[in-house]
Design an enzyme around this catalytic site. Structure first.
Site, mmCIF file in Angstrom:
data_model
loop_
_atom_site.group_PDB
_atom_site.id
_atom_site.type_symbol
_atom_site.label_atom_id
_atom_site.label_comp_id
_atom_site.label_asym_id
_atom_site.label_seq_id
_atom_site.Cartn_x
_atom_site.Cartn_y
_atom_site.Cartn_z
ATOM 1 N N GLU A 260 -39.122 -33.872 26.403
ATOM 2 C CA GLU A 260 -39.787 -33.833 25.110
ATOM 3 C C GLU A 260 -40.768 -34.993 24.985
ATOM 4 O OE1 GLU A 260 -37.167 -33.436 21.819
ATOM 5 O OE2 GLU A 260 -36.326 -31.558 22.565
ATOM 6 N N GLU A 272 -37.760 -38.107 25.174
ATOM 7 C CA GLU A 272 -36.411 -38.004 25.721
ATOM 8 C C GLU A 272 -36.340 -36.814 26.661
ATOM 9 O OE1 GLU A 272 -33.554 -36.087 22.768
ATOM 10 O OE2 GLU A 272 -35.182 -36.735 21.448
ATOM 11 N N ARG A 276 -29.736 -30.112 28.884
ATOM 12 C CA ARG A 276 -28.996 -28.914 28.451
ATOM 13 C C ARG A 276 -30.010 -27.832 28.122
ATOM 14 N NH1 ARG A 276 -30.445 -29.093 23.169
ATOM 15 N NH2 ARG A 276 -30.569 -31.117 22.146
#
Length: 615
Positions: A260, A272, A276
């Site tokens: 991100e 970050e 997942r």
């Protein structure tokens, strides 16, 4: 080969993982809290295991209970979904130590990237030390080091607010992720939130599966996401891909993940890496024709990815339907989902079905609706139309906000940024009632009574019904006549309990009406029927502060007692609901004449918490 998989999650993502497993012939095991014993995810899995002992809000954070459930049910693999323990390295280790296959990256990769402070250090970035923040650094963002979804995040614009923001963020992060670590970083006011989906196997192949724009956010949690991100230059896109590959290579990442970034001034700033599956992964699936859960499972089994990913096709947009009231500080809503259906042509991912209940313990996301089309403009039109025509019978939702957001010029032109709702929320939540919608509700309610029950030979006063719409009360007037129901300026073509047809100036409109007690749905509008004569004993003192949602009182302002002087906007009481903290502030400057709230108290919507008398 994976034969039986336990889904260590709940709700929409658990149902979505079960769907793919069924297509692949893999048996599934669900886990559930006491609050979720009748939840859809526990019903659609092949088997389900109750997680005993823990409070409902903490149940899915008990990794020891989940591993025990996997072994008891004969599972040989565990998929963590998103949220809860999905980025917890200790849980990943516990799964592997139990001899189970972990659907995700290594615990070491999770440990490095799941902590945003360690991830920034790895990427050459240094967070601000909270005790060194100065006026020159403002505004800053306090952010949870573990987890995401907007929890544990606070914007600080004044230095004196930093201490309270740190306390609130730590408490929220601890409740949501079991880890209260937070950090501080500069806050870029008008950037775009852009991310890159990655997929990496154990054979050295790395796919960068396009970009996603997730700039429309409330409380730092995404609301509308799309792929590819519109309007990026080729150079900026390549720099985003390079950052993503750098992060993957830095930790030897395996599986699905997301890097991100905040895009501002033509540059990409690393935020970050989420180790997942993302909530918004369906837009990438629709864009590339992939099933990312299936790819996760194949990678966990050791299969190699093809050298090149499939080519992107068209444009995809996802909207998150929340049971919440955007006009009242995004207050989450609870209650029965009477009916949930969307038109054909769009994808619906949900953890609810008709008759299910939205409770107080978990995130209020009701569903995700996804449209895919050859162009961005067509995808926007398809999604907005589908949301507008969807049957959402139950608690109030953000549906109207989503439709208006999708049709807002700033969004359709691709000029949005993370401050979109800061600028436009008031305009997007205005609720001017449609008089014909209100009339349709009244006429449907009146149907079935004696044809002449309200009719008089001489003119008489009209019948009056009262409704609440978006917090405001409205009156509707109609008459019983010799010919049937009538209203001024409108021709009533047809009226029964389920459908009303009205004509104005030769134009007919048909309204679908459904009633559940006092809750009435006229097409996409949700009304509450009110008694004709209000209860005079129900009046509240001016300045009364009512609980806007069900929740728990987690904090009362330090030193706050009856008789204290308070200032307009001052935080007085904090409620926790669905893993988020909500501040109840003084509406005016004055005296606190009553304080009924107590720390630890469970409250229901409308419960009186305090009274502030204006000075």
């Amino acid at each position: 080969m994976i034969q039986t998989l336990l889904v260590a999650n709940r709700g929409e993502i658990a149902c979505r993982i079960v769907r793919t497993c069924r297509e692949l012939g893999i048996r599934t095991v669900a886990v559930y809290s006491d609050a979720d014993q009748n939840a859809l995810h526990a019903r659609v899995a092949d088997t389900a295991v109750r997680l005993p002992g823990a409070a409902p809000a903490d149940t899915y954070l008990r990794g020891d209970l989940i591993v025990k459930a996997a072994l008891a049910a004969g599972a040989d693999a565990v998929h963590p979904g998103y949220g809860f323990l999905s980025e917890n390295p200790d849980f990943a280790r516990a799964v592997l130590d139990a001899g189970l296959t972990w659907i995700g990256p290594s615990p070491e990769a999770i440990e490095t990237m799941a902590s945003k402070t360690r991830a920034k250090d790895l990427m050459g970035l240094v967070p601000l030390a909270e005790y060194k923040v100065t006026e020159a650094d403002l505004p800053v963002l306090v952010k949870a080091a573990a987890g995401g979804g907007g929890r544990g995040m606070r914007i600080v614009r004044r230095l004196e607010e930093l201490g309270a923001a740190l306390r609130a963020a730590r408490a929220e992060a601890l409740s949501a992720f079991g880890d209260g670590e937070v950090f501080v970083e500069p806050y870029l006011e008008h950037g775009r939130h852009v991310e890159v989906q990655v997929l990496a196997d154990t054979h050295g192949t790395i796919w960068t599966l396009g970009t996603r724009d997730c700039s429309l956010q409330r409380r730092h949690q995404k609301v509308i996401e799309e792929a590819p991100a519109p309007g990026l230059s080729e150079g900026l896109t390549e720099s985003l891909y390079a950052l993503a590959v750098q992060a993957v290579c830095a930790v030897g990442y395996v599986g699905a993940g997301t890097v991100e970034c905040l895009v501002a001034d033509g540059r990409a700033h690393f935020l970050e890496m989420n180790t997942r599956l993302q909530v918004e992964h369906p837009v990438t699936e629709e864009l590339f024709g992939l099933d990312l859960v299936a790819e996760q499972l194949r990678i966990a089994e050791g299969h190699a990815l093809p050298e090149e990913p499939p080519r992107a096709r068209g444009h995809a947009i996802e909207a998150r339907l929340y049971a919440e009231d955007p006009a009242r500080d995004w207050a989450p809503q609870t209650g029965t989902v009477h009916h949930l259906a969307v038109p054909s042509g769009v994808r619906l991912d949900t953890g609810y079905t008709d008759g299910d209940t939205i409770g107080v313990h978990y995130d209020p996301m009701l569903a995700k609706v996804v449209a895919h089309a050859p162009t961005r403009a067509e995808a926007i039109r398809t999604l907005a139309g589908a949301l507008e025509r969807a049957d959402l019978h139950g608690p109030a939702t953000n549906r109207d906000l989503l439709v208006r957001s999708l049709r807002h010029e700033e969004f359709t032109d691709g000029r949005m940024d993370t401050g979109f709702y800061d600028r436009h929320l008031g305009q997007l939540t205005e609720s001017a009632p449609d008089p014909l919608t209100l009339l349709a509700a009244a006429l449907a309610d009146a149907h079935g009574r004696s044809r002449f029950g309200g009719w008089r030979n001489l003119p008489s006063q009209p019948q009056v019904k009262r409704y609440r719409l978006a917090g405001h009360e409205h009156e509707v007037r109609y008459r019983h006549t010799r010919e049937g129901l009538a209203a001024d300026g409108v021709r009533v073509v047809h009226a029964d309990a389920r459908a009303v047809v009205l004509e104005v100036d030769g134009v007919q409109r048909t309204f679908s009406v459904t009633r559940y007690g006092d809750e009435i749905h006229v097409d996409s509008t949700r009304l509450t029927a009110l008694p004709r004569f209000p209860d005079p004993t129900a009046q509240l003192a001016p300045g009364s502060l009512l609980a806007p949602m069900p929740g728990t009182v987690v904090r009362i302002a330090e030193g706050l007692t009856e008789g204290a002087t308070v200032h307009a906007g001052q935080g007085l009481i904090w409620l926790e609901a669905m893993k988020m903290q909500h501040q109840i502030s003084a509406p005016v400057t004055g005296t606190l004449t009553a304080l009924h709230a107590r720390t630890g108290q469970q409250v229901e919507p409308g419960m009186l918490l305090a009274v502030v008398q204006e000075s």
